[in-house]
Motif scaffolding. Sequence first.
Motif, PDB file in Angstrom:
ATOM      1  N   ILE A 190     -12.818  20.237 -24.110  1.00  0.00           N
ATOM      2  CA  ILE A 190     -13.020  21.138 -22.977  1.00  0.00           C
ATOM      3  C   ILE A 190     -11.878  21.253 -22.156  1.00  0.00           C
ATOM      4  N   THR A 191     -11.493  19.886 -21.799  1.00  0.00           N
ATOM      5  CA  THR A 191     -10.529  19.927 -20.900  1.00  0.00           C
ATOM      6  C   THR A 191      -9.062  20.831 -21.410  1.00  0.00           C
ATOM      7  N   ALA A 192      -8.970  20.245 -22.610  1.00  0.00           N
ATOM      8  CA  ALA A 192      -7.872  20.909 -23.305  1.00  0.00           C
ATOM      9  C   ALA A 192      -7.867  22.323 -23.480  1.00  0.00           C
ATOM     10  N   ALA A 193      -9.126  22.912 -23.625  1.00  0.00           N
ATOM     11  CA  ALA A 193      -9.317  24.381 -23.780  1.00  0.00           C
ATOM     12  C   ALA A 193      -9.098  24.989 -22.275  1.00  0.00           C
ATOM     13  N   HIS A 194      -9.426  24.558 -21.317  1.00  0.00           N
ATOM     14  CA  HIS A 194      -9.263  24.868 -19.832  1.00  0.00           C
ATOM     15  C   HIS A 194      -7.683  24.891 -19.706  1.00  0.00           C
ATOM     16  N   GLY A 195      -6.951  23.521 -19.875  1.00  0.00           N
ATOM     17  CA  GLY A 195      -5.673  23.451 -19.613  1.00  0.00           C
ATOM     18  C   GLY A 195      -4.723  24.502 -20.319  1.00  0.00           C
ATOM     19  N   HIS A 196      -5.089  24.947 -21.522  1.00  0.00           N
ATOM     20  CA  HIS A 196      -4.347  26.046 -22.289  1.00  0.00           C
ATOM     21  C   HIS A 196      -4.651  27.387 -21.782  1.00  0.00           C
ATOM     22  N   PHE A 241      -8.247  32.640 -28.633  1.00  0.00           N
ATOM     23  CA  PHE A 241      -8.921  32.200 -29.600  1.00  0.00           C
ATOM     24  C   PHE A 241      -8.586  30.434 -29.679  1.00  0.00           C
ATOM     25  N   ILE A 242      -7.437  30.264 -29.335  1.00  0.00           N
ATOM     26  CA  ILE A 242      -7.370  28.658 -28.974  1.00  0.00           C
ATOM     27  C   ILE A 242      -8.279  28.143 -28.251  1.00  0.00           C
ATOM     28  N   THR A 243      -8.436  28.772 -26.990  1.00  0.00           N
ATOM     29  CA  THR A 243      -9.475  28.286 -26.011  1.00  0.00           C
ATOM     30  C   THR A 243     -10.873  28.214 -26.652  1.00  0.00           C
ATOM     31  N   ARG A 275      -7.770  26.597 -34.776  1.00  0.00           N
ATOM     32  CA  ARG A 275      -6.870  26.335 -33.597  1.00  0.00           C
ATOM     33  C   ARG A 275      -5.533  26.500 -34.068  1.00  0.00           C
ATOM     34  N   GLU A 276      -5.249  26.016 -35.033  1.00  0.00           N
ATOM     35  CA  GLU A 276      -3.837  25.899 -35.793  1.00  0.00           C
ATOM     36  C   GLU A 276      -3.495  27.333 -36.074  1.00  0.00           C
ATOM     37  N   VAL A 277      -4.519  27.920 -36.708  1.00  0.00           N
ATOM     38  CA  VAL A 277      -4.029  29.393 -37.501  1.00  0.00           C
ATOM     39  C   VAL A 277      -4.007  30.317 -36.065  1.00  0.00           C
ATOM     40  N   PRO A 281       6.313  11.093 -33.754  1.00  0.00           N
ATOM     41  CA  PRO A 281       4.902  10.873 -33.545  1.00  0.00           C
ATOM     42  C   PRO A 281       4.280  11.883 -32.538  1.00  0.00           C
ATOM     43  N   PHE A 282       2.821  11.738 -32.649  1.00  0.00           N
ATOM     44  CA  PHE A 282       2.057  12.671 -31.971  1.00  0.00           C
ATOM     45  C   PHE A 282       2.290  12.522 -30.590  1.00  0.00           C
ATOM     46  N   ASN A 283       2.354  11.143 -29.781  1.00  0.00           N
ATOM     47  CA  ASN A 283       2.607  11.137 -28.515  1.00  0.00           C
ATOM     48  C   ASN A 283       4.112  11.696 -28.013  1.00  0.00           C
ATOM     49  N   GLN A 303      -0.791  17.797 -36.861  1.00  0.00           N
ATOM     50  CA  GLN A 303      -1.226  16.478 -36.941  1.00  0.00           C
ATOM     51  C   GLN A 303      -2.331  16.049 -36.542  1.00  0.00           C
ATOM     52  N   TYR A 304      -3.226  17.027 -35.842  1.00  0.00           N
ATOM     53  CA  TYR A 304      -4.329  16.705 -35.650  1.00  0.00           C
ATOM     54  C   TYR A 304      -5.394  16.399 -36.709  1.00  0.00           C
ATOM     55  N   VAL A 305      -5.068  17.490 -37.815  1.00  0.00           N
ATOM     56  CA  VAL A 305      -5.621  17.726 -39.086  1.00  0.00           C
ATOM     57  C   VAL A 305      -4.959  16.876 -40.102  1.00  0.00           C
ATOM     58  N   ARG A 343       3.446   8.048 -17.318  1.00  0.00           N
ATOM     59  CA  ARG A 343       2.233   8.866 -16.567  1.00  0.00           C
ATOM     60  C   ARG A 343       2.257  10.268 -17.422  1.00  0.00           C
ATOM     61  N   GLU A 344       1.139  10.866 -17.669  1.00  0.00           N
ATOM     62  CA  GLU A 344       1.194  12.176 -18.278  1.00  0.00           C
ATOM     63  C   GLU A 344       1.743  13.241 -17.446  1.00  0.00           C
ATOM     64  N   PHE A 345       2.619  13.995 -17.886  1.00  0.00           N
ATOM     65  CA  PHE A 345       3.480  15.060 -17.017  1.00  0.00           C
ATOM     66  C   PHE A 345       4.574  14.288 -16.334  1.00  0.00           C
ATOM     67  N   HIS A 380       5.912  18.702 -25.683  1.00  0.00           N
ATOM     68  CA  HIS A 380       5.425  19.901 -25.673  1.00  0.00           C
ATOM     69  C   HIS A 380       4.901  20.094 -24.078  1.00  0.00           C
ATOM     70  N   THR A 381       4.581  19.050 -23.165  1.00  0.00           N
ATOM     71  CA  THR A 381       4.066  19.588 -21.970  1.00  0.00           C
ATOM     72  C   THR A 381       5.254  19.553 -21.094  1.00  0.00           C
ATOM     73  N   ASN A 382       6.008  18.704 -21.369  1.00  0.00           N
ATOM     74  CA  ASN A 382       7.150  18.698 -20.259  1.00  0.00           C
ATOM     75  C   ASN A 382       8.085  19.719 -20.485  1.00  0.00           C
TER      76      ASN A 382
HETATM   77  C1  HEM Z   1       1.666  29.187 -24.060  1.00  0.00           C
HETATM   78  C2  HEM Z   1       0.939  28.470 -24.481  1.00  0.00           C
HETATM   79  C3  HEM Z   1       0.514  27.002 -24.520  1.00  0.00           C
HETATM   80  C4  HEM Z   1       0.442  26.251 -23.025  1.00  0.00           C
HETATM   81  C5  HEM Z   1       0.466  26.771 -21.942  1.00  0.00           C
HETATM   82  C6  HEM Z   1       0.100  25.028 -23.503  1.00  0.00           C
HETATM   83  C7  HEM Z   1      -0.194  24.005 -22.739  1.00  0.00           C
HETATM   84  C8  HEM Z   1      -0.543  22.677 -22.723  1.00  0.00           C
HETATM   85  C9  HEM Z   1      -0.826  21.624 -22.087  1.00  0.00           C
HETATM   86  C10 HEM Z   1      -1.210  21.970 -20.437  1.00  0.00           C
HETATM   87  C11 HEM Z   1      -1.583  20.626 -22.613  1.00  0.00           C
HETATM   88  C12 HEM Z   1      -2.037  19.404 -22.167  1.00  0.00           C
HETATM   89  C13 HEM Z   1      -3.541  19.471 -22.083  1.00  0.00           C
HETATM   90  C14 HEM Z   1      -4.255  18.200 -21.535  1.00  0.00           C
HETATM   91  O1  HEM Z   1      -3.658  17.359 -20.897  1.00  0.00           O
HETATM   92  O2  HEM Z   1      -5.571  18.408 -21.613  1.00  0.00           O
HETATM   93  C15 HEM Z   1      -1.224  20.942 -23.954  1.00  0.00           C
HETATM   94  C16 HEM Z   1      -1.551  20.001 -25.119  1.00  0.00           C
HETATM   95  C17 HEM Z   1      -1.720  20.317 -26.373  1.00  0.00           C
HETATM   96  N1  HEM Z   1      -1.195  21.488 -26.872  1.00  0.00           N
HETATM   97 FE1  HEM Z   1      -0.624  23.269 -25.956  1.00  0.00          FE
HETATM   98  N2  HEM Z   1       0.234  24.861 -25.022  1.00  0.00           N
HETATM   99  C18 HEM Z   1       0.393  26.035 -25.446  1.00  0.00           C
HETATM  100  C19 HEM Z   1       0.288  26.386 -26.746  1.00  0.00           C
HETATM  101  C20 HEM Z   1      -0.127  25.578 -27.816  1.00  0.00           C
HETATM  102  C21 HEM Z   1      -0.132  25.981 -29.106  1.00  0.00           C
HETATM  103  C22 HEM Z   1       0.225  27.345 -29.652  1.00  0.00           C
HETATM  104  C23 HEM Z   1      -0.588  24.831 -29.850  1.00  0.00           C
HETATM  105  C24 HEM Z   1      -0.898  24.898 -31.187  1.00  0.00           C
HETATM  106  C25 HEM Z   1      -1.598  25.611 -32.047  1.00  0.00           C
HETATM  107  C26 HEM Z   1      -0.871  23.891 -28.973  1.00  0.00           C
HETATM  108  C27 HEM Z   1      -1.266  22.557 -29.256  1.00  0.00           C
HETATM  109  C28 HEM Z   1      -1.588  21.518 -28.326  1.00  0.00           C
HETATM  110  C29 HEM Z   1      -1.975  20.365 -28.369  1.00  0.00           C
HETATM  111  C30 HEM Z   1      -2.375  20.005 -30.043  1.00  0.00           C
HETATM  112  C31 HEM Z   1      -2.147  19.623 -27.231  1.00  0.00           C
HETATM  113  C32 HEM Z   1      -2.383  18.095 -27.163  1.00  0.00           C
HETATM  114  C33 HEM Z   1      -4.044  17.958 -27.072  1.00  0.00           C
HETATM  115  C34 HEM Z   1      -4.279  16.446 -26.895  1.00  0.00           C
HETATM  116  O3  HEM Z   1      -3.567  15.581 -26.068  1.00  0.00           O
HETATM  117  O4  HEM Z   1      -5.372  16.048 -27.560  1.00  0.00           O
HETATM  118  N3  HEM Z   1      -0.647  24.502 -27.635  1.00  0.00           N
HETATM  119  N4  HEM Z   1      -0.793  22.333 -24.190  1.00  0.00           N
END
Ligand code: HEM
Lengths: 176, 92, 459
Positions: free
Chosen positions: C336-342, C392-394, C431-433, C45-47, C33-35, C127-129, C53-55
């Motif tokens: 950057i925050t999302a990268a770190h979070g993942h 790589f996602i990061t 990232r999607e790949v 919807p994205f939200n 959906q990002y692209v 509220r988030e999470f 995803h997070t819950n």
């Molecule tokens: C074990 C693997 C994963 C973990 C632990 C994880 C964790 C998270 C967390 C914690 C967030 C919230 C980030 C934030 O609040 O900044 C998030 C958002 C997201 N994740 Fe993941 N995720 C994982 C795998 C993936 C994968 C494989 C994808 C897709 C390629 C993905 C796509 C996204 C997207 C698009 C968001 C939303 C970011 C935004 O709000 O802009 N995640 N994920």
Amino acid sequence: MIWIFIYAELLVFGILFLAYAFARARNVALFNESQLHLNRTAGAVNTLVLITSSYFVVRAVAAIRADRTRACARWLLAAVAMAGIFVVVKLGEYAAASAHGITMSTNTFFMFYWAMTFFHFMHVLLGMVILLAVWWKARHGAYSAAEHTGVETGASYWHMVDMVWIILFPLVYVMH
Amino acid sequence: MNDKSAMLNLRPCTITWLVLVGLTLAVLAIGRLGLGGWGIVALLLASTFVKTWLVAENFMGLRYSALRWRIIIAVYLLVVLSGIALAWWVAG
Amino acid sequence: MQYSSQAVAKPYFIAAIGLFVGQILFGLIMGLQYVWGDFLFPEIPFNVARMVHTNLLIVWLLFGFMGAAYYLVPEEAETELASPKLALALFWIFLVAGALTILGYLLVPYSGLAKLTGNDLFPTMGREFLEQPTITKIGIVIVALGFLYNITMTILKGRKTVISLVLLIGLWGLAVFFLFAFFNPANLVLDKFYWWWVVHLWVEGVWELILGSILAFVLIKTTGVDREIIEKWLYVIIAMTLITGIVGTGHHYYWIGTPEYWQWLGSIFSALEPIPFFMMVIFAFNMVNQRRREHPNKAAVLWALGTPVMAFLGAGVWGFMHTLSPVNYYTHGTQITAAHGHMAFYGAYVMVVLAIISYAMPILRGRAAANSPRAQVWEMWSFWLMTISIVFITLFLTGAGILQVWLQRVSENPEPFMVVQEKIALFYWMREVAGVFFLVGLVVYLISFFIGGEEEATA
Ligand code: HEM
Ligand code: HEM
Ligand SMILES: [Fe+2]
């Protein structure tokens, strides 16, 4: 192992000291002026108290090495009593500062003053708990000349708390 | 027992303690007099180094432990204290 | 298995893995959906996808922690679980409540869900999470209390080890800080202030205790190193965690209307938060180097070594990157925050749960101490696939984040948000790949469970 912990703690304090010093460099006048509000005598008294307390702990370790359990316990108790004086003096300082409306938000100097001394204060309280625990065990004959790791560990931690204050006092209370 | 032998009977840790007390009183004097300036800052930092080193060596007993632990403490003290000196120098 | 009641861990682990799959699918949906903005619109919807995803992430990690506790505590305490029946009952309650909540997200518009569950009476949603309807939150608390009762009683009646005590403190902390999810002041500053008491004090506080104790348990079992050495490390690690992590909360208090001193406190203390993570790396490698036996479960050892390394990279390095307030001024709330979070969530908590599953599952399934070498090879492939994909996602998100910060915030002529998003779309594609590769890794992981096991364990 306790050493790794002590070094990690020293690192945290070291970063705080350096942050203080460089924050001061950006605002010398404010720091120098604010410093005058601190009670140097109270700070020095507390230094003496901690040094003496540390000294008592050294005596406690020496006593247990000579297998004098009772003496070891007595020295430990004296060390804790000294720490108690530190706590009272510090609380007096905090009360005086609060009465003058000095808080963490007053300015950067007082932010550091509160943060650093309070962080150290928490360490003093923790150290007292540790020393009391060691005292309790010593009194019940848990240590001997052959086995007294617990006493030495507690002692090392307490000396660390002392050492930090030895740096903190001139840095925050005196140097300008 | 005369004074001299009483002196000699002091334990090393007691002497350390006396030195620490003396240095602390000196710092207090400097503080109360409000002294400042380069010489004083250098003096304070030097005395702080001496005091912390004494605590580490004689109280913590680092004197009897492996060299690397002593080096770590020495490096730590030098880094922190010279860092502080640097900050004072930057401040001018 | 030494104690028959450890068996209750099994459904927890299975549910965890199932929900993990769901989490990743929704990640992929969002990534697309990002692209491709109207993908699956209006169905998902994205939200909504984000919430799911997070819950799902949080819920499956909780399943994993509970399973880990049910497995580990009887063995540490050297006694049967206080009540295996309660553990099973809570499992079903938690699973059904979780499933209903996720279905609620997907089938009912969020505002409708709020109305349906009486959010206006006692508002805690949105509220988030912490999006869960209030009733789900209450359910979580009930499950948590039952769980804690069970675990605490087991430890009280049995042997008390440092590992189980640290785990217990971590789990109690988890429950206590979750209570702030019910605290929702109207003042936005206060709301955010306490919201972080759940989010930050979880992942950078009490969860780290859980992480440390599970890791220590797996290391004791697989390396045979003296318990005493491991316990000392654990003490130091948790002490450093708490010393740096509690005040470190300040790194979220820079721009939300809190007093200025947080800039200092947050920067200084959180800058030291990588220390405990670094210690965990040293700890794990030391233990494996000093091992007293060659445990047949190589895969579990791999997870146990991977966990601290990736946690240090994700939480320590990527966290440090943006934690100082002058840096965070630019990077706050960017990719950057999302990268770190993942990377942090994956490296620390996903991996530690997979590590204990890897160690415990063969035993729970009545195999010998480990799966067959062939199954382990599959599992190790999945380790590398998932781990490299998350790297790589990061990296791609970090690239996107740097460009975003640059074009949108640092530049002399800052460009609008959406214009910048267009320009960094390439990174989102990549990232999607990488995400697809992650899914492949996950499928390989699932397959590894179905590969012929060792002959049944005798006795
Ligand atoms: C074990 C693997 C994963 C973990 C632990 C994880 C964790 C998270 C967390 C914690 C967030 C919230 C980030 C934030 O609040 O900044 C998030 C958002 C997201 N994740 Fe993941 N995720 C994982 C795998 C993936 C994968 C494989 C994808 C897709 C390629 C993905 C796509 C996204 C997207 C698009 C968001 C939303 C970011 C935004 O709000 O802009 N995640 N994920
Ligand atoms: C395993 C441990 C950790 C996990 C799971 C984790 C996860 C996260 C997540 C999901 C967010 C986004 C929250 C949101 O706004 O929705 C976040 C934000 C943040 N994290 Fe971590 N984190 C961890 C450890 C750390 C560490 C050790 C540091 C510092 C060294 C750190 C520094 C930060 C900072 C500064 C932010 C705020 C970013 C911003 O301003 O947008 N984190 N973390
Ligand atoms: Fe945080």
